[in-house]
Design an enzyme around this catalytic site. Structure first.
Site, short mmCIF file in Angstrom:
data_model
loop_
_atom_site.label_atom_id
_atom_site.label_comp_id
_atom_site.label_asym_id
_atom_site.label_seq_id
_atom_site.Cartn_x
_atom_site.Cartn_y
_atom_site.Cartn_z
N GLN A 183 0.94 -1.28 -0.22
CA GLN A 183 -0.23 0.09 -0.38
C GLN A 183 0.66 1.23 0.07
OE1 GLN A 183 -3.32 0.29 0.13
NE2 GLN A 183 -3.14 -2.54 -0.46
N HIS A 205 -0.32 -3.58 -9.31
CA HIS A 205 -1.70 -2.78 -9.79
C HIS A 205 -1.81 -1.88 -8.07
CE1 HIS A 205 -4.62 -4.74 -6.54
NE2 HIS A 205 -3.56 -5.36 -6.86
N CYS A 331 -9.69 -8.20 -0.10
CA CYS A 331 -8.95 -9.71 0.38
C CYS A 331 -9.78 -10.53 1.12
CB CYS A 331 -7.75 -9.62 0.27
SG CYS A 331 -6.31 -8.65 -1.11
#
Length: 380
Positions: A183, A205, A331
């Site tokens: 992150q 991504h 997730c």
């Protein structure tokens, strides 16, 4: 094209068109295998992969380009770092230090090591802002501690950990230090050598690169770190990670990171203003809302709030097609259970289901702020 305003950039970011442009030739024109260096097609692919490795290594502050190992993303990188390092150094000890708010791919891997490799794991608690206490970390170190794993910034509440201070302690004690920076990379300044990081995971991504590609930094100097491979085959990536290199992916990842890194200071300032504007509008309309995470030491594009009396999933459903955001980390959405991160910072189980995460990104404009606030306020 999907409608509505996108606010789930912690789950994934859109691919930067400039990165896509760099990738396209390697799908159709320069399609060689980078391991096939006996002909021009393979050499062209290898050169592109090497150049991508060099771009990424410079941004991370690596000593050598070869310290970057290409993987399929941060989940694989975290598995390789933790399992690979534990197996490599378990003759020196079996104790691992981590935190209670790590991403599931770290926590699940630690559970695997406990069950199958006889690892002993200490999960440190966090304060009400989601930060570990350095004294707790120091006190948890044992004579058999060989590995520590602490995320750079939390994927749910955005809190940034005291990574440099942790790195100083692990360096002093001879402990391998792994950091999940999925992150943080591209959004915050990270220098692996200055922060004394030994292993660092990242995912393309999360910084406007393609999905399905990421990397692992493996320190080669002071100390030289090695990990046992968990994928076996042709011995690519210095033997750490076998498999054909995803050349279009790594080219796109490198270009996306180069662009994100060069623009990050300006973008951080812009997103902080937009984030604060949203929060102020919501707080004004509903004073009872609670900010989750550290008010300052956090990712500038993260806003995580608990809204008493509002069921977050129902709120998401009512705004479907208008706003795209998350009720937790992407997730963990397959598992209907309270967020372990929110519970760790003191939220009740009921409050975890009244919490939303807004992940701001490049596509967000000042004109969108009032629209977002109004839609959320009206839905309350």
């Amino acid at each position: 094209m999907s409608s509505g305003i996108y606010l789930d950039n912690h789950a994934t970011t859109p691919l930067d068109p400039r990165a896509l442009e760099k990738m396209l030739p390697f799908f159709t024109e320069e399609y060689g295998n980078s391991s096939s260096i006996d002909h021009v097609h393979g050499n062209t692919a290898k050169k592109a992969a090497d150049e991508s490795r060099s771009i990424i290594s410079k941004i991370l502050g690596c000593r050598r380009d070869t310290e970057i190992i290409f993987t399929s993303g941060a989940t694989e990188s975290n598995n390789l770092a933790l399992v690979g390092a534990f197996r490599r150094y378990k003759d020196k000890g079996n104790h691992i230090i981590s935190t209670s708010i790590e991403h599931p791919c770290v926590l699940e891997t630690l559970e695997f090591l406990k069950k199958h490799e006889k690892a002993e794991v200490t999960l440190l608690p966090v304060d009400g802002y989601g930060r570990i206490r350095i004294d707790d970390f120091k006190d948890s170190i044992r004579g058999n501690t060989i590995l520590a794993s602490v995320m750079f910034s939390n994927n749910e509440i955005g809190t940034i950990q005291p990574i440099k201070e942790i790195g100083e302690l692990t360096k002093e004690k001879g402990i391998i230090f792994h950091c999940d920076a999925a992150q943080g990379l591209g959004h915050e300044k990270i220098d692996v050598y200055k922060m004394n990081i030994d292993l660092m995971s990242f995912s393309s991504h999360k910084f406007y690169g393609p999905k399905g590609v990421g990397g692992l930094f493996v320190r080669s100097f002071s100390p030289m770190v090695r990990v046992e491979p968990i994928i076996h085959g042709g011995g690519q990536e210095k033997g750490f990670r076998s498999g054909t290199v995803n050349v279009p992916g790594v080219v796109g990842m490198a270009e996306a990171l180069r662009l994100t890194d060069s623009e990050k200071n300006k973008e951080r300032e812009r997103l902080k203003k937009l984030r604060d504007s949203i929060y102020e509008s919501l707080k004004s309309a509903m004073p009872a809302i609670k900010l989750n995470g550290h008010p300052e030491l956090r990712l500038t594009h993260n806003l995580n709030i608990t809204i008493p009396g509002i069921e977050s999933k129902a709120l998401m459903h009512s705004l479907k097609g208008k706003l795209s955001f998350s009720a937790g980390s992407a997730c963990s959405t397959v598992k209907v259970k309270p967020s372990h991160v929110l519970l760790a910072i003191g939220r009740t189980e009921e409050e975890t289901y009244q919490t939303i995460r807004l992940g701001l990104g490049r596509s967000l404009r000042e004109a969108d702020i009032q629209i977002i606030a109004n839609l959320l306020i009206e839905a309350f």
